[in-house]
Scaffold this active site. Structure first.
Site, mmCIF file in Angstrom:
data_model
loop_
_atom_site.group_PDB
_atom_site.id
_atom_site.type_symbol
_atom_site.label_atom_id
_atom_site.label_comp_id
_atom_site.label_asym_id
_atom_site.label_seq_id
_atom_site.Cartn_x
_atom_site.Cartn_y
_atom_site.Cartn_z
ATOM 1 N N HIS A 265 0.807 -1.217 0.000
ATOM 2 C CA HIS A 265 0.000 0.000 0.000
ATOM 3 C C HIS A 265 0.842 1.271 0.000
ATOM 4 C CE1 HIS A 265 0.396 -0.251 4.483
ATOM 5 N NE2 HIS A 265 0.342 1.056 4.402
ATOM 6 N N ASP B 64 0.206 -7.642 1.480
ATOM 7 C CA ASP B 64 0.611 -6.241 1.587
ATOM 8 C C ASP B 64 2.127 -6.096 1.592
ATOM 9 O OD1 ASP B 64 0.186 -3.519 1.607
ATOM 10 O OD2 ASP B 64 0.183 -3.380 3.779
ATOM 11 N N SER C 106 4.987 2.540 8.033
ATOM 12 C CA SER C 106 4.503 1.452 7.195
ATOM 13 C C SER C 106 5.580 0.958 6.234
ATOM 14 C CB SER C 106 3.292 1.942 6.399
ATOM 15 O OG SER C 106 2.609 0.880 5.827
#
Length: 497
Positions: free
Chosen positions: A143, A173, A247
């Site tokens: 993402h 992911d 992230s």
């Protein structure tokens, strides 16, 4: 007093590790009796131990930080995202903040029947990655680099590079990108299976753009699943501070090895509240190795639809405890059907390993290479049966890819999603996870939270069935029957081909 208490607590837990140089009280060689140190000596020793652990963290930070990078993803020109509308359906506020990722925010921020998503221009997506080879392969989250136009990577020493995408795996992911550089510092993977609850964990990343931020915590839990973040979940939970921008960064052990890839947080405000999730290194490495070598991930396929076991089902199927996964459907022509698996079989073990949860079984099968033989232990009509099955490659997702080109992301409807939507647990359909603004799907009025009931006049209840229908519709417009609440309508997705 507080200082002494802290020292005592530390000395009786962490610092018993030989790695940190702790030595037990010495014995008198003539009597064998432990000699107690004076209080001043004990206090000095405890202070030394505190300094020792501080040096341990500093060493990990110094060694690992050069291998961590800052990533900026500038989406393609004209790329837009759907703004998340207010929660209008009586849901509790979604606690999972996916680092400002619209895809995940839309997953729970569902529009009402009368609301349509409001398009807005996407800003640059900023996150973290880490180098895994001296020639420039970088791991991050899918993402972070999704819908990338141009990707900029900034190294710890300030050097900037433009990166290219090597491979993407939205199901976990994970993503691999590459920069053109040599002799780079890189991180190595540890064994996430060896983690114990309470082990130290160290996160390095770029929260809110603050590069090379190091935070420390412990492993809070393992095997977290059913969070509905990605298709394959087996998350490590940590209380090391993780915030938007972390992230894709590494979660490290005390030896400086990567034990997880930081992916999501639980938050009511968008910031840290002590609950973060990381993809375990063993799962991540299997995916990353395939992305680097093949550019894609090959997964094992069994061909069953599964349902979690709760206490009531365990009693109904005469299980001695709550474990295993219930087969609710068997795909025609699949390895499961050929091996003789049936609806209502309960899979309780594979290759002698107990099935702790549905997610654990799905993850295990998916990580098997096609051609792998696995022995499943099932409970059928109260009796244990062992059934050997040879997994095949998961069917190509041509249908899903075709749908994604039209701006729709979907996933199988699970009992957990049904519960969140207030639907019966046996509801059939395919869940619309997200819709790209400006896409054919958005123009046709498809919105996140809808269910796809039929494709080209054929009923579908799984992604596998959708694939089969759309494989025969290449280059053609697609007719969808969708529902939202009690409203059913037909929409046409126009193909660009």
């Amino acid at each position: 007093m507080m200082k002494r208490l802290l020292c005592v607590l530390l000395s009786t837990s962490v610092f018993s590790s030989p790695m940190l140089g702790y030595s037990a009280p010495k014995k008198d060689s003539s009597t064998g009796i432990c000699l107690a140190a004076s209080q001043s000596d004990r206090e000095l020793s405890q202070e030394d131990l505190l300094k020792e652990v501080s040096r341990g963290f500093s060493k990990v930070a110094a060694q690992a930080t050069p291998g961590v990078v800052y990533i900026e993803n500038f989406p393609k020109t004209g790329s837009q995202a759907i703004a998340s509308p207010g929660n209008k359906r009586g849901f509790q506020e979604n606690p999972f903040d996916y680092f400002n990722d619209e895809f995940f925010n839309r997953f729970f921020g569902l529009p009402s029947h009368r609301e349509q998503p409001r398009p807005q221009q996407r800003d640059a997506v900023r996150g973290t990655g880490f180098i895994v080879s001296e020639d420039g392969y970088v791991v991050t989250n899918h993402h972070v680099v999704e819908d990338a136009g141009k990707i900029h990577v900034t190294l710890h020493d300030g050097q900037k590079y433009t990166a290219k995408i090597i491979g993407l795996d939205p199901k976990t992911d994970l993503a691999v990108i590459k920069i053109q550089a040599k002799n780079l510092p890189f991180l190595t993977f540890g064994n996430s299976d060896q983690l114990q609850i309470g082990d130290w964990s160290i996160a390095i990343g770029n929260p809110f753009g603050l590069q090379a931020t190091v935070t420390v915590g412990v492993i809070s839990a393992k095997g977290r699943n059913q969070l509905h973040i990605v298709d394959f979940e087996d998350f490590i939970q940590t209380d090391a501070a993780i915030n938007p921008g972390n992230s894709g960064g590494p979660l490290l052990n005390i030896d400086g090895q990567v034990i997880g890839v930081n992916t999501a947080i639980v938050s009511g405000s968008g910031g840290y509240i002590g609950i973060g999730f990381a993809i375990p290194s063993l799962m991540a490495k299997r995916v990353i190795d395939q992305l680097i070598s093949d550019g894609q991930v090959t997964r094992g396929f069994l061909g069953v639809t599964l349902q979690p076991i709760d206490s009531e089902l365990a009693a109904c199927y005469k299980l001695e405890k709550v474990y295993g996964a219930l087969i609710t459907d068997v795909v025609k022509g699949s390895p499961a059907e050929k091996a003789g698996l049936r609806q209502e079989d309960v899979i309780v073990a594979y290759n002698g390993k107990e099935v702790e949860s549905l997610s654990a079984l799905r993850n295990a099968i998916s990580l098997m290479m096609p051609g792998t033989r696995v022995v499943l232990k099932v409970v059928r009509e109260g009796k244990f049966i062992e059934i050997p099955v040879t997994v095949t490659q998961i069917p190509a997702e041509d249908g899903v890819s075709a749908l994604q080109k039209m701006g729709v992301r979907v996933q199988n409807l699970t009992p957990e999603i049904c519960k969140k939507l207030g639907l019966a647990s046996d509801t059939r359909g395919i869940f619309v996870v997200s819709v790209e603004a400006g896409s054919p799907a958005a123009s046709a009025g498809v919105v996140p939270g809808q269910l796809i009931l039929a494709v080209n006049r054929q009923r579908v209840s799984s992604v596998e069935e959708l694939n089969q229908v759309l494989k025969n519709a290449k280059g053609e417009n697609v007719l969808l029957m969708v529902s939202q609440g009690e409203v059913i309508r037909f929409v046409v997705l126009k193909s660009d081909e």
